[in-house]
Design a protein around this motif. Structure first.
Motif, PDB file in Angstrom:
ATOM      1  N   TYR A  28      -6.953  -1.435 -10.178  1.00 46.49           N
ATOM      2  CA  TYR A  28      -6.637  -0.505  -9.091  1.00 46.49           C
ATOM      3  C   TYR A  28      -5.144  -0.191  -8.996  1.00 46.49           C
ATOM      4  O   TYR A  28      -4.738   0.568  -8.112  1.00 46.49           O
ATOM      5  CB  TYR A  28      -7.085  -1.096  -7.749  1.00 46.49           C
ATOM      6  N   ASP A  29      -4.337  -0.758  -9.852  1.00 50.08           N
ATOM      7  CA  ASP A  29      -2.878  -0.616  -9.751  1.00 50.08           C
ATOM      8  C   ASP A  29      -2.447   0.846  -9.796  1.00 50.08           C
ATOM      9  O   ASP A  29      -3.021   1.666 -10.533  1.00 50.08           O
ATOM     10  CB  ASP A  29      -2.210  -1.377 -10.900  1.00 50.08           C
ATOM     11  N   ALA A  30      -1.437   1.169  -8.999  1.00 50.58           N
ATOM     12  CA  ALA A  30      -0.898   2.534  -8.962  1.00 50.58           C
ATOM     13  C   ALA A  30       0.601   2.499  -9.213  1.00 50.58           C
ATOM     14  O   ALA A  30       1.331   1.770  -8.540  1.00 50.58           O
ATOM     15  CB  ALA A  30      -1.194   3.191  -7.622  1.00 50.58           C
ATOM     16  N   ARG A  31       1.048   3.263 -10.190  1.00 52.18           N
ATOM     17  CA  ARG A  31       2.481   3.422 -10.471  1.00 52.18           C
ATOM     18  C   ARG A  31       2.955   4.765  -9.933  1.00 52.18           C
ATOM     19  O   ARG A  31       2.135   5.634  -9.600  1.00 52.18           O
ATOM     20  CB  ARG A  31       2.719   3.336 -11.977  1.00 52.18           C
TER      21      ARG A  31
ATOM     22  N   VAL B  77      -6.507   1.110 -14.846  1.00 47.79           N
ATOM     23  CA  VAL B  77      -7.536   1.907 -15.523  1.00 47.79           C
ATOM     24  C   VAL B  77      -8.066   3.001 -14.605  1.00 47.79           C
ATOM     25  O   VAL B  77      -8.224   4.157 -15.031  1.00 47.79           O
ATOM     26  CB  VAL B  77      -8.700   1.003 -15.995  1.00 47.79           C
ATOM     27  N   LEU B  78      -8.339   2.673 -13.348  1.00 47.67           N
ATOM     28  CA  LEU B  78      -8.919   3.655 -12.439  1.00 47.67           C
ATOM     29  C   LEU B  78      -7.975   4.818 -12.193  1.00 47.67           C
ATOM     30  O   LEU B  78      -8.387   5.985 -12.233  1.00 47.67           O
ATOM     31  CB  LEU B  78      -9.275   2.975 -11.115  1.00 47.67           C
ATOM     32  N   ASN B  79      -6.701   4.521 -11.969  1.00 49.37           N
ATOM     33  CA  ASN B  79      -5.744   5.599 -11.736  1.00 49.37           C
ATOM     34  C   ASN B  79      -5.466   6.390 -13.003  1.00 49.37           C
ATOM     35  O   ASN B  79      -5.226   7.601 -12.945  1.00 49.37           O
ATOM     36  CB  ASN B  79      -4.443   5.038 -11.162  1.00 49.37           C
ATOM     37  N   ALA B  80      -5.467   5.730 -14.156  1.00 43.84           N
ATOM     38  CA  ALA B  80      -5.267   6.446 -15.414  1.00 43.84           C
ATOM     39  C   ALA B  80      -6.362   7.492 -15.615  1.00 43.84           C
ATOM     40  O   ALA B  80      -6.084   8.641 -15.989  1.00 43.84           O
ATOM     41  CB  ALA B  80      -5.255   5.455 -16.577  1.00 43.84           C
ATOM     42  N   LEU B  81      -7.609   7.110 -15.342  1.00 46.68           N
ATOM     43  CA  LEU B  81      -8.723   8.058 -15.465  1.00 46.68           C
ATOM     44  C   LEU B  81      -8.648   9.128 -14.374  1.00 46.68           C
ATOM     45  O   LEU B  81      -8.892  10.317 -14.640  1.00 46.68           O
ATOM     46  CB  LEU B  81     -10.056   7.308 -15.367  1.00 46.68           C
ATOM     47  N   TYR B  82      -8.294   8.708 -13.153  1.00 45.84           N
ATOM     48  CA  TYR B  82      -8.222   9.640 -12.028  1.00 45.84           C
ATOM     49  C   TYR B  82      -7.164  10.715 -12.274  1.00 45.84           C
ATOM     50  O   TYR B  82      -7.409  11.912 -12.073  1.00 45.84           O
ATOM     51  CB  TYR B  82      -7.911   8.857 -10.757  1.00 45.84           C
ATOM     52  N   VAL B  83      -5.987  10.314 -12.722  1.00 50.72           N
ATOM     53  CA  VAL B  83      -4.910  11.265 -12.985  1.00 50.72           C
ATOM     54  C   VAL B  83      -5.271  12.173 -14.158  1.00 50.72           C
ATOM     55  O   VAL B  83      -5.024  13.384 -14.141  1.00 50.72           O
ATOM     56  CB  VAL B  83      -3.592  10.502 -13.261  1.00 50.72           C
TER      57      VAL B  83
ATOM     58  N   ASP C 133      -1.879  13.063  -8.081  1.00 52.87           N
ATOM     59  CA  ASP C 133      -1.046  11.866  -8.096  1.00 52.87           C
ATOM     60  C   ASP C 133      -1.946  10.629  -8.002  1.00 52.87           C
ATOM     61  O   ASP C 133      -3.049  10.692  -7.439  1.00 52.87           O
ATOM     62  CB  ASP C 133      -0.072  11.890  -6.921  1.00 52.87           C
ATOM     63  N   PRO C 134      -1.497   9.503  -8.537  1.00 46.68           N
ATOM     64  CA  PRO C 134      -2.300   8.272  -8.449  1.00 46.68           C
ATOM     65  C   PRO C 134      -2.533   7.863  -7.001  1.00 46.68           C
ATOM     66  O   PRO C 134      -1.685   8.093  -6.131  1.00 46.68           O
ATOM     67  CB  PRO C 134      -1.455   7.235  -9.199  1.00 46.68           C
TER      68      PRO C 134
END
Length: 333
Positions: free
Chosen positions: A165-168, A177-183, A189-190
């Motif tokens: 769930y990490d967000a940079r 992983v979730l934010n990479a796919l979401y973006v 934005d993440p």
């Protein structure tokens, strides 16, 4: 001392002490207390045989009393006292104070939400996995992979999923992983998934579902294998399709096992602490009862309200535990 040597020494001392206790207690019973000689030899042997099981059970009973029974009564006592008044008895004042706090009701609401979602999803996914893996050639490999999260501690699983769930920052590469796919899919934005009110509870629940699905799969797979083949063959002869066979033939026959799995996971949910503590620490509307108790006992240093919340958890767990034990005994008959 090296940790490996310390662990080995602990095992040697522990096992040696157990062997020594059983040997010494036998010697005392047979040679000193009830010697098997003289005119009363037969009576002494019978008396020794009556006492011997309790002598062997004594260490376990002592440990259960010391580490389970005593803490329960001491926690109940503390929940009725006030530390600021030198441990004076104040009745149900701590319970009244606890029920007047919004964080307590937030924790209660979240625990009820966990109770609705996690046991249902874990049991459903476990049943689905058990059915599907029994039908494929590499089912044992699949079962091992699904069961593998059970070998991970709750804190370890929480760390893994916190990274998922990490967000940079938006201009940085996403390691979650979730934010990479979401973006990548949306171009947005993440998102800070663990800070989204209400929905963040479901992101935490996914971790426990991921862990408990393997447990449910193993138990339900054994139950499915125990279904008599004659009932399935009769359904096939009568023209039943695979869905009818599964839902109308198999599931009713393993329903007691499904309920035992369901209630076992429910007990885990009622005591959930590690995942919430490691991922959000009860912030952003994710508080649960065990984390609330921890905050009161070790952060607010309020043993009264903390102990009261512990008693609430025990009262919620006890009826489910009793029912679970009775169902398990029925299964063994």
């Amino acid at each position: 001392m090296h940790p490996a040597l310390q662990g080995l020494l602990t095992i040697v001392i522990g096992v040696g002490s157990c062997i020594g206790y059983f040997w010494a207690s036998n010697q005392f019973l047979d040679r000193v207390l009830f010697p098997a000689r003289g005119p009363n030899a037969g009576r002494n042997i019978n008396r020794a045989n009556m006492i011997r099981p309790w002598l062997f059970l004594f260490p376990a009973l002592f440990a259960l009393t010391l580490y389970l029974a005593y803490p329960v009564f001491e926690t109940l006592r503390l929940s009725l006292t006030d530390r600021d008044q030198g441990g004076a008895f104040i009745g149900l004042a701590n319970y009244t104070q606890m029920m007047g706090e919004s964080k307590f009701w937030e924790a209660m609401g979240n625990n009820m939400l966990w109770l609705i979602v996690v046991p249902a999803l874990s049991t459903a996914f476990g049943l689905l996995a058990a059915q599907l893996t029994d039908r494929i050639g590499w089912g044992n490999i699949a079962k091992s992979l699904i069961f593998m999260p059970m070998a991970i501690s709750f804190v370890g699983a929480a760390v893994i999923w916190k990274l998922v769930y990490d967000a940079r920052p938006p201009d940085a590469e996403q390691i979650g992983v979730l934010n990479a796919l979401y973006v990548w899919f949306t171009g947005n934005d993440p998102a800070q998934w663990l800070t989204i009110p209400f929905w963040n509870n479901f992101f935490l629940m996914i971790v426990l579902v991921w862990i408990q699905t393997g447990f449910a799969m193993v138990i339900l797979s054994a139950a499915l294998r125990g279904i008599p083949e004659e009932t399935v063959e009769a359904a096939i002869v009568d023209g039943a399709n695979p869905f009818q066979i599964f839902f109308k033939i198999k599931v009713p026959q393993i329903m007691p096992t499904i309920m035992v799995v369901w209630t076992t996971i429910t007990l885990v949910v009622l005591k959930i602490f590690d995942i919430v503590f490691a991922m959000t620490n009860g912030q952003w509307g994710t508080q649960v009862l065990a984390n609330y108790m921890f905050d009161k006992l070790f952060r607010a240093n309020d043993w009264g309200v903390g102990s009261a919340s512990a008693i609430v958890i025990m009262l919620l767990v006890t009826p489910i535990l009793v029912w679970n034990v009775r169902q398990a005994r029925k299964e063994m008959r």
